[in-house]
Design an enzyme around this catalytic site. Structure first.
Site, short mmCIF file in Angstrom:
data_model
loop_
_atom_site.label_atom_id
_atom_site.label_comp_id
_atom_site.label_asym_id
_atom_site.label_seq_id
_atom_site.Cartn_x
_atom_site.Cartn_y
_atom_site.Cartn_z
N SER A 153 0.82 -1.20 0.00
CA SER A 153 0.00 0.00 0.00
C SER A 153 0.87 1.27 0.00
CB SER A 153 -0.96 -0.06 1.19
OG SER A 153 -1.99 0.89 1.08
N ASP A 181 -8.98 -4.34 -5.89
CA ASP A 181 -8.47 -3.63 -4.71
C ASP A 181 -9.15 -2.27 -4.60
OD1 ASP A 181 -6.94 -2.18 -2.81
OD2 ASP A 181 -5.13 -3.31 -3.33
N HIS A 219 -7.54 -5.83 -0.53
CA HIS A 219 -6.41 -4.91 -0.56
C HIS A 219 -5.10 -5.66 -0.45
CE1 HIS A 219 -4.10 -1.35 -0.20
NE2 HIS A 219 -3.96 -1.37 1.12
#
Length: 508
Positions: free
Chosen positions: A224, A450, A478
């Site tokens: 991320s 995602d 995610h």
């Protein structure tokens, strides 16, 4: 319904217990302390004391822990020092080097990620061949950290209800004042560090950690936001890149408005995927078509925005907190059953389950304390990493665009520039493409479903990086590594351990 509500609380406690249990000492960890061996590379004279420091590792449960020092301000290394907390699980087999891991955020604790859940972060092959190292970036957790509010003040900041009509002049004035007060508190409590928690500074810390750990090149696994940190490192130090994996990529060129549009469109797509799965099951609080169920979610949000629900602890559930409660389980399909439970309770006028989910997202404990500073760090880093404009006319135009693209969440997600436009430290960010010419091959992973880091961002980053290559995962949730997809796990580990670059996107 009461029993189902308890199941969420029980599950959160169970997860924490599993992560913290079983701390037997592996055979490769002895007693006493262990010293690091820095690379001894040549650096500027003012940086030499930092790059030559020897870390003293001490036992902490089944791992080793230490603290490094870094310049407070990389542009003026003599201006002061900060601390960086590290935790390390030594390789159980023939060691290739260190693997530094960042879980995202910004504001996520890499220290806690490795200390509490290393098996979730890194598979057995990586633990065998690498010293897996977690660290808290500057501003975060156990490192020199951003501080702002006490728990009661944070409750009001995160959950307080603004009485004026959303988007009105009065509402903008009230939100502006609240965010200005928050920023002022952060400046007062944090001091000079607040101006130095940007991602470029954190990437320079990453190079320092690489060197004092004794690695000639950086091996790195970032999730991320951690992908932006890793890409920034590659842009600054392309010749020092080893094997970098960037999972759940962020597009370095995206503006705040572009980020909002992509993310909230992504969360709405994930919400619709949840609704389709829910309606196909036996215990769904919705009925009819996906469109009809989506309309009902919109009505729920509008209802609590107009008339917040009172929880048993006295707090009120407004639309902003309900959006957070909906988004949190959308990060993983395994959490969708809790979303059904939450929707059912809100339909019956109860706020506790929704606030529990929002609390989990915000790091709020059942006793009202906050377990970390992730909210403060998230704001502080983002305020330096992006540029903002709080002109009311522009904010209203951006809010209208967002509501058109994401009609469910968009009406409650606009006006985000207010928070950082009032920040006490001005941003000098340059949101430009990162090519990292001369870097070793860099793996970029994108998940098609995602919601938080939409797939198109991975495509964009892989294209921008001169040596980037894309690994696609066709699924929901995610990030992709260690999410029960054998193809993704094998591709990542073959690259990190053996340096294997796929001939083409494996389309896992």
């Amino acid at each position: 319904m009461t029993a189902r509500r308890r199941s969420i609380a029980a599950t959160s406690v169970l997860v924490a217990s599993v992560l913290l249990a079983g701390c037997s000492v592996p055979s490769f960890l002895g007693g006493g302390t262990e010293l690091s061996e820095p690379t001894g590379e040549t650096v500027a004279p003012e940086l030499e004391p930092f790059y030559s420091q020897v870390l003293e590792w001490e036992r902490c449960d089944d791992k080793l822990c230490t603290t490094a020092t870094a310049p407070l301000d990389w542009s003026d290394p003599a201006a002061g020092e900060i601390e960086l907390a590290l935790v390390r699980r030594p390789a159980s087999g023939q060691k290739l080097g260190s693997l530094l891991v960042n879980p995202g955020g910004p504001g996520g604790s890499g220290y806690e990620f490795i200390a509490d859940s290393i098996d979730y972060a890194a598979g057995p092959r990586l633990q065998e061949r690498f010293d897996v190292v977690g660290f808290d970036p500057r501003g975060v957790g156990r490192s020199s950290a951003v501080a702002c509010y006490d728990a009661a003040q944070m409750d009001e900041f995160l959950y307080g209800i603004v009485p004026a009509e959303r988007g009105s002049d009065e509402w903008i004035a009230d939100v502006t004042a609240a965010n200005r007060d928050f920023g002022t508190a952060c400046a007062d409590e944090t001091g000079e560090l607040l101006a130095n928690v940007d991602t470029e500074s954190a990437a320079r810390d990453l190079d320092l950690l690489r060197a004092i750990l004794g690695d000639e090149r950086l091996n790195y696994l970032g999730f991320s936001y951690g992908t932006f940190l890793g890409a920034t490192y590659a842009g600054l130090y392309p010749e020092k890149t080893g094997r970098l994996v960037l999972d759940g990529a962020i597009d370095p060129t995206a503006s705040v408005q572009e980020v909002n549009i992509a993310q909230y469109a992504g969360f709405e797509a994930s919400l619709r995927a949840y609704l389709a799965a829910c309606l196909a099951g036996d215990e769904c609080p919705f009925s009819g078509s996906v469109d009809a169920a989506a309309d009902e979610v919109s009505r729920l949000l509008a209802s609590v925005d107009a008339s917040p629900l009172r929880a048993s602890d006295g707090r009120r559930l407004g639309a902003d907190a309900l959006v957070t409660a909906i988004i949190y389980p959308l990060y993983s399909p395994e959490s969708w059953p809790y979303l059904s439970e939450m929707f059912e309770s809100v339909m019956f006028g109860e706020a506790d389950t929704a606030l529990l989910l929002a609390d989990l997202y915000n790091g709020r404990e059942p006793d009202g304390t906050y377990r970390d500073n992730s909210t403060e760090a998230f704001r502080a880093v983002n305020c330096l990493d992006y540029t903002y404009d709080d002109d009311p006319a522009k904010m209203r135009a951006d809010a209208a665009e967002l509501a058109e693209v994401a009609p469910i969440f968009g009406p409650y997600a606009g006006y985000g520039d207010i928070g950082c436009a009032q920040w006490p430290v001005a941003s000098e960010a340059d949101r430009s493409a990162i090519a990292a010419e001369g870097a070793a091959p860099i793996m970029v992973i994108g998940t098609t479903g995602d919601p938080a880091t939409p797939y198109q961002w991975a495509e964009a980053l892989a294209e921008q990086l001169d040596s980037g290559f894309l690994v696609s995962y066709d699924g929901e949730g995610h990030t992709a590594y260690r999410k029960s997809n054998e193809c993704v796990d094998r591709t990542v580990e073959d690259f990190l351990v053996d340096g294997t670059v796929p001939a083409s996107d494996p389309r896992c």
